[in-house]
Design a protein around this motif. Sequence first.
Motif, PDB file in Angstrom:
ATOM      1  N   GLU A   5       9.483  -8.637  11.368  1.00 40.09           N
ATOM      2  CA  GLU A   5       8.638  -7.662  10.687  1.00 40.09           C
ATOM      3  C   GLU A   5       9.460  -6.577   9.994  1.00 40.09           C
ATOM      4  O   GLU A   5       9.215  -6.255   8.823  1.00 40.09           O
ATOM      5  N   MET A   6      10.435  -6.005  10.707  1.00 38.46           N
ATOM      6  CA  MET A   6      11.234  -4.943  10.119  1.00 38.46           C
ATOM      7  C   MET A   6      12.045  -5.415   8.917  1.00 38.46           C
ATOM      8  O   MET A   6      12.090  -4.725   7.890  1.00 38.46           O
ATOM      9  N   PRO A   7      12.704  -6.589   8.976  1.00 36.06           N
ATOM     10  CA  PRO A   7      13.391  -7.079   7.769  1.00 36.06           C
ATOM     11  C   PRO A   7      12.440  -7.310   6.592  1.00 36.06           C
ATOM     12  O   PRO A   7      12.808  -7.066   5.443  1.00 36.06           O
ATOM     13  N   CYS A   8      11.210  -7.783   6.872  1.00 35.90           N
ATOM     14  CA  CYS A   8      10.230  -7.988   5.807  1.00 35.90           C
ATOM     15  C   CYS A   8       9.837  -6.659   5.167  1.00 35.90           C
ATOM     16  O   CYS A   8       9.709  -6.552   3.944  1.00 35.90           O
ATOM     17  N   VAL A   9       9.643  -5.645   6.005  1.00 32.86           N
ATOM     18  CA  VAL A   9       9.318  -4.311   5.481  1.00 32.86           C
ATOM     19  C   VAL A   9      10.465  -3.796   4.612  1.00 32.86           C
ATOM     20  O   VAL A   9      10.239  -3.237   3.522  1.00 32.86           O
ATOM     21  N   SER A  10      11.694  -4.001   5.068  1.00 30.78           N
ATOM     22  CA  SER A  10      12.860  -3.571   4.287  1.00 30.78           C
ATOM     23  C   SER A  10      12.931  -4.295   2.946  1.00 30.78           C
ATOM     24  O   SER A  10      13.259  -3.698   1.915  1.00 30.78           O
ATOM     25  N   ALA A  11      12.604  -5.598   2.958  1.00 28.44           N
ATOM     26  CA  ALA A  11      12.619  -6.372   1.720  1.00 28.44           C
ATOM     27  C   ALA A  11      11.571  -5.877   0.732  1.00 28.44           C
ATOM     28  O   ALA A  11      11.828  -5.758  -0.472  1.00 28.44           O
ATOM     29  N   VAL A  12      10.378  -5.562   1.240  1.00 33.60           N
ATOM     30  CA  VAL A  12       9.308  -5.057   0.372  1.00 33.60           C
ATOM     31  C   VAL A  12       9.678  -3.690  -0.195  1.00 33.60           C
ATOM     32  O   VAL A  12       9.451  -3.407  -1.386  1.00 33.60           O
ATOM     33  N   LEU A  13      10.255  -2.827   0.635  1.00 35.89           N
ATOM     34  CA  LEU A  13      10.678  -1.514   0.151  1.00 35.89           C
ATOM     35  C   LEU A  13      11.779  -1.633  -0.900  1.00 35.89           C
ATOM     36  O   LEU A  13      11.790  -0.888  -1.892  1.00 35.89           O
ATOM     37  N   ALA A  14      12.703  -2.574  -0.692  1.00 34.68           N
ATOM     38  CA  ALA A  14      13.765  -2.790  -1.671  1.00 34.68           C
ATOM     39  C   ALA A  14      13.191  -3.296  -2.992  1.00 34.68           C
ATOM     40  O   ALA A  14      13.633  -2.900  -4.078  1.00 34.68           O
ATOM     41  N   TYR A  15      12.187  -4.173  -2.903  1.00 38.66           N
ATOM     42  CA  TYR A  15      11.549  -4.683  -4.116  1.00 38.66           C
ATOM     43  C   TYR A  15      10.798  -3.566  -4.831  1.00 38.66           C
ATOM     44  O   TYR A  15      10.832  -3.471  -6.070  1.00 38.66           O
ATOM     45  N   GLU A  16      10.145  -2.693  -4.060  1.00 45.78           N
ATOM     46  CA  GLU A  16       9.459  -1.551  -4.657  1.00 45.78           C
ATOM     47  C   GLU A  16      10.438  -0.653  -5.402  1.00 45.78           C
ATOM     48  O   GLU A  16      10.168  -0.188  -6.519  1.00 45.78           O
ATOM     49  N   GLN A  17      11.601  -0.413  -4.780  1.00 46.62           N
ATOM     50  CA  GLN A  17      12.604   0.439  -5.410  1.00 46.62           C
ATOM     51  C   GLN A  17      13.138  -0.195  -6.692  1.00 46.62           C
ATOM     52  O   GLN A  17      13.377   0.505  -7.691  1.00 46.62           O
ATOM     53  N   SER A  18      13.308  -1.523  -6.679  1.00 46.57           N
ATOM     54  CA  SER A  18      13.784  -2.200  -7.893  1.00 46.57           C
ATOM     55  C   SER A  18      12.765  -2.085  -9.023  1.00 46.57           C
ATOM     56  O   SER A  18      13.132  -1.922 -10.195  1.00 46.57           O
ATOM     57  N   LEU A  19      11.468  -2.148  -8.679  1.00 42.29           N
ATOM     58  CA  LEU A  19      10.430  -1.980  -9.688  1.00 42.29           C
ATOM     59  C   LEU A  19      10.438  -0.561 -10.251  1.00 42.29           C
ATOM     60  O   LEU A  19      10.269  -0.357 -11.459  1.00 42.29           O
ATOM     61  N   LEU A  20      10.644   0.430  -9.371  1.00 39.04           N
ATOM     62  CA  LEU A  20      10.702   1.825  -9.833  1.00 39.04           C
ATOM     63  C   LEU A  20      11.910   2.032 -10.741  1.00 39.04           C
ATOM     64  O   LEU A  20      11.818   2.739 -11.766  1.00 39.04           O
ATOM     65  N   ASN A  21      13.036   1.444 -10.384  1.00 39.38           N
ATOM     66  CA  ASN A  21      14.229   1.565 -11.229  1.00 39.38           C
ATOM     67  C   ASN A  21      14.003   0.912 -12.595  1.00 39.38           C
ATOM     68  O   ASN A  21      14.415   1.456 -13.630  1.00 39.38           O
ATOM     69  N   ASN A  22      13.354  -0.237 -12.585  1.00 35.08           N
ATOM     70  CA  ASN A  22      13.068  -0.924 -13.842  1.00 35.08           C
ATOM     71  C   ASN A  22      12.089  -0.122 -14.691  1.00 35.08           C
ATOM     72  O   ASN A  22      12.220  -0.050 -15.921  1.00 35.08           O
ATOM     73  N   LEU A  23      11.092   0.483 -14.022  1.00 35.61           N
ATOM     74  CA  LEU A  23      10.138   1.331 -14.743  1.00 35.61           C
ATOM     75  C   LEU A  23      10.833   2.520 -15.386  1.00 35.61           C
ATOM     76  O   LEU A  23      10.564   2.864 -16.546  1.00 35.61           O
ATOM     77  N   HIS A  24      11.744   3.142 -14.643  1.00 35.04           N
ATOM     78  CA  HIS A  24      12.497   4.290 -15.179  1.00 35.04           C
ATOM     79  C   HIS A  24      13.346   3.864 -16.377  1.00 35.04           C
ATOM     80  O   HIS A  24      13.411   4.588 -17.384  1.00 35.04           O
ATOM     81  N   ARG A  25      13.955   2.688 -16.290  1.00 38.46           N
ATOM     82  CA  ARG A  25      14.772   2.201 -17.404  1.00 38.46           C
ATOM     83  C   ARG A  25      13.920   1.959 -18.638  1.00 38.46           C
ATOM     84  O   ARG A  25      14.302   2.321 -19.760  1.00 38.46           O
TER      85      ARG A  25
END
Length: 265
Positions: free
Chosen positions: A231-251
């Motif tokens: 569960e914790m690794p899955c949560v970390s993966a989702v948070l990392a994906y969210e951050q990548s989307l935010l970075n892409n949005l900012h770009r």
Amino acid sequence: MPIKEVFVKTDVYLTCLSHALSTEKEEVMGLLLGHVDQRFDLSLKVGVSYGQSFIENVIILQRSVRQADRVEISPLQLSAAAQEAEKLSIELGKPIRVLGWYHSHPHITVQPSHVDVSTQANYQAMDPDFIGLIFSVFQQEDNEKFANSSLVCFQAVNVDGVLRSREILLSISPPETAAGMEIKTLAKIPLMLFNEEKEHMEKCLSGDLVSKVQNKAVFTQAMCQLLQCCEMPCVSAVLAYEQSLLNNLHRLQLVKQSLDNLTKC
């Protein structure tokens, strides 16, 4: 038309590997969705046709039998997977179908067993393009500190009346679209494992009070392990994906701002 090469998207590969690593004591299993393209080998005087298999998505299956050397699923899940393939065909505009299966080999080699080859042959009797993936996980030699993993793609062939495995060239290809679809599939792994543990506990609730307390204690221990290892690794993966989307949005916002400035000039 024999399958000569298989292309698996990076997100599909990572989801299958994460599923294989979710349990160290039993095998896991899932289905692969994709399509096959026909190619021609023109290196010979007479062109020979062969198939290239493209794996687009994965379906994680709940096990009806959980053992270290065997895994089984219900026939209803195969029917549900076919329906999921039809939906994906409409979304992607491609002839998607159930095109393969994968399972894990915890603590043993990646080579297909005679049971694996026999199962693969049964699938190929329904669809000659059907392929199999085996993830060998938690491999560790006596002199090594870290465990290794390996992967093989295969089909079953009949050689002089004996079923054997034929290894197929496998390539990991980047996804054409965003990884949101596979992130959702990855997030289903903890829920699937929870349902398996819950059904297993409910089958063992009969008996005396001591047995019930013991079974519930084992279930609680399994839930704690599920939280820590999955569960914790899955949560970390989702948070990392969210951050990548935010970075892409900012770009993209910076690019838009630059284009707006050029338009004004």
